[in-house]
Write an enzyme that holds these catalytic residues in place. Structure first.
Site, PDB file in Angstrom:
ATOM      1  N   GLN A 100       0.821  -1.206   0.000  1.00 17.77           N
ATOM      2  CA  GLN A 100       0.000   0.000   0.000  1.00 17.77           C
ATOM      3  C   GLN A 100       0.855   1.256   0.000  1.00 17.77           C
ATOM      4  OE1 GLN A 100      -3.341  -1.924   2.880  1.00 17.77           O
ATOM      5  NE2 GLN A 100      -3.550   0.256   2.515  1.00 17.77           N
ATOM      6  N   GLN A 119       2.329 -11.836   9.856  1.00 15.29           N
ATOM      7  CA  GLN A 119       2.647 -10.562   9.200  1.00 15.29           C
ATOM      8  C   GLN A 119       1.640  -9.475   9.548  1.00 15.29           C
ATOM      9  OE1 GLN A 119       1.164  -9.168   5.647  1.00 15.29           O
ATOM     10  NE2 GLN A 119       3.018  -9.634   4.485  1.00 15.29           N
ATOM     11  N   SER A 163       4.674  -6.228   2.618  1.00 18.14           N
ATOM     12  CA  SER A 163       3.341  -6.258   3.219  1.00 18.14           C
ATOM     13  C   SER A 163       2.348  -6.933   2.271  1.00 18.14           C
ATOM     14  CB  SER A 163       2.910  -4.831   3.588  1.00 18.14           C
ATOM     15  OG  SER A 163       1.707  -4.836   4.326  1.00 18.14           O
ATOM     16  N   LEU A 164       1.357  -6.207   1.769  1.00 17.74           N
ATOM     17  CA  LEU A 164       0.423  -6.762   0.792  1.00 17.74           C
ATOM     18  C   LEU A 164       1.163  -7.417  -0.374  1.00 17.74           C
ATOM     19  CD1 LEU A 164      -0.825  -5.670  -2.218  1.00 17.74           C
ATOM     20  CD2 LEU A 164      -2.217  -7.161  -0.775  1.00 17.74           C
ATOM     21  N   ARG A 205      -8.613  -9.396   3.865  1.00 17.33           N
ATOM     22  CA  ARG A 205      -7.549  -8.862   4.716  1.00 17.33           C
ATOM     23  C   ARG A 205      -7.710  -7.360   4.892  1.00 17.33           C
ATOM     24  NH1 ARG A 205      -2.182  -6.803   3.496  1.00 17.33           N
ATOM     25  NH2 ARG A 205      -0.615  -7.364   5.082  1.00 17.33           N
ATOM     26  N   HIS A 249       0.596  -3.623  10.999  1.00 21.43           N
ATOM     27  CA  HIS A 249       1.809  -4.343  11.424  1.00 21.43           C
ATOM     28  C   HIS A 249       2.224  -4.020  12.853  1.00 21.43           C
ATOM     29  CE1 HIS A 249       2.150  -5.868   7.394  1.00 21.43           C
ATOM     30  NE2 HIS A 249       2.154  -4.649   6.905  1.00 21.43           N
TER      31      HIS A 249
END
Length: 309
Positions: free
Chosen positions: A10, A247, A91-92, A116, A198
């Site tokens: 993101q 994560q 991340s993503l 998610r 996170h």
């Protein structure tokens, strides 16, 4: 030359992304149509025309970015680009990497990251959490500033030497930002994000994300993927699932991920997604690595030339 592919998270999205590639490669629009059908929204319409606020919603951003990365991967392979030796995603982007590596079916991945995103949005009420970027301060000082704050705040992204993101409750993050400035940070600023990702505040979403991960079939990836939580390559599909779940509420160790790819023999990283955030971070992490992006037709042509050299 040994290639590694990295996939952005993101913050790399923007209205109009992949418009030039879609005008030349029909497969790009087809991927977005497939993704939109999977989650019941006009994803290409949002990506193409906005508004920005709709694309910025986490539950839209995540499937949009995953689809963009997979669409660029399709084009890369169709144009004769070689498969990389290793992959990682920020991340993503870890979900994008696993999808391109064959560990997740595309439609399943789109639905999974949509879920998610919904869970991440729901985990903390608007305004109660925050994130901030800290520049030019070592990790130990940042961690000490977080520990001294009154409330929950911790490092969320170890992005590059001298570039760390923290996350937690809004008040604690503001206190940690002030403390980082006092400790010598060149810059410490609050980020315009939709939630404190996170960090432990995401823990309420873990059980439901575990259900979502358990509902899809994970397969051994055809290309090894270094995971955010420990920079390791999972030996089993169960290990992949555990790391994806962890994560959610643990920091992204991006510096270690890039170092893991370099230790595996990678000498050039290709950023498979819109923008060039990870390309910039690569240069700060390891100057021996070269990097480039596929986000535009010019970028695609340039990376194909690099791979063929």
């Amino acid at each position: 030359m040994s290639l590694g592919f990295v996939f952005p998270g993101q913050g790399s999205q923007f209205v109009g992304m992949l418009s030039d590639a879609a005008a030349v490669h029909r497969s790009v629009r087809e991927r977005f149509d497939e993704a939109g059908d999977a989650i019941g929204i006009d994803l290409w319409g949002i990506v193409s025309d906005g508004p920005d606020a709709d694309l910025a919603a986490t539950a839209v951003t995540q499937p949009a970015l995953l689809t963009a990365s997979v669409a660029l991967w399709d084009v890369w392979l169709a144009e004769g680009g070689p498969q990389p030796a290793l992959m990682a995603g920020h991340s993503l982007g870890e979900y994008s990497a696993l999808t391109c590596a064959g560990a997740l079916a595309f439609a399943d991945a789109v639905r999974l990251v949509r879920r998610r995103g919904e869970l991440m949005q729901e985990a903390v009420p608007p305004g109660e959490g925050a994130m901030a970027a800290i520049l030019s301060l070592d990790d130990a000082a940042i961690e000490a500033a977080c520990a001294a704050a009154d409330g929950l705040v911790s490092p969320a992204n170890y992005n590059a030497p001298g570039q760390t993101v923290i996350a937690g409750t809004a008040q604690a993050v503001e206190q940690a930002v002030a403390s980082c400035r006092e400790r010598g940070a060149r810059k410490a600023v609050m980020l315009d994000v939709s939630g404190p990702f996170h960090c432990a505040l995401m823990a309420p979403a873990r059980e439901r994300l575990a259900e979502a991960i358990g509902s899809v079939r994970l397969s051994p990836p055809r290309i090894p993927v270094a995971h955010n939580v420990d920079a390791e390559i999972a030996a089993t599909v169960e290990g992949i699932g555990r790391r994806l779940l962890a994560q959610l509420s643990e920091p992204v160790r991006w510096i270690e991920c890039v170092q893991r790819l370099a230790a595996g023999g990678v000498s050039h990283l290709v950023e498979c997604g819109p923008g060039k955030v990870l390309t910039g971070l690569t240069r700060r992490i390891d100057r021996a690595l070269t990097a480039g992006t596929l986000g535009t037709l010019d970028g695609l042509a340039g990376q194909l030339e690099v791979a063929a050299a």
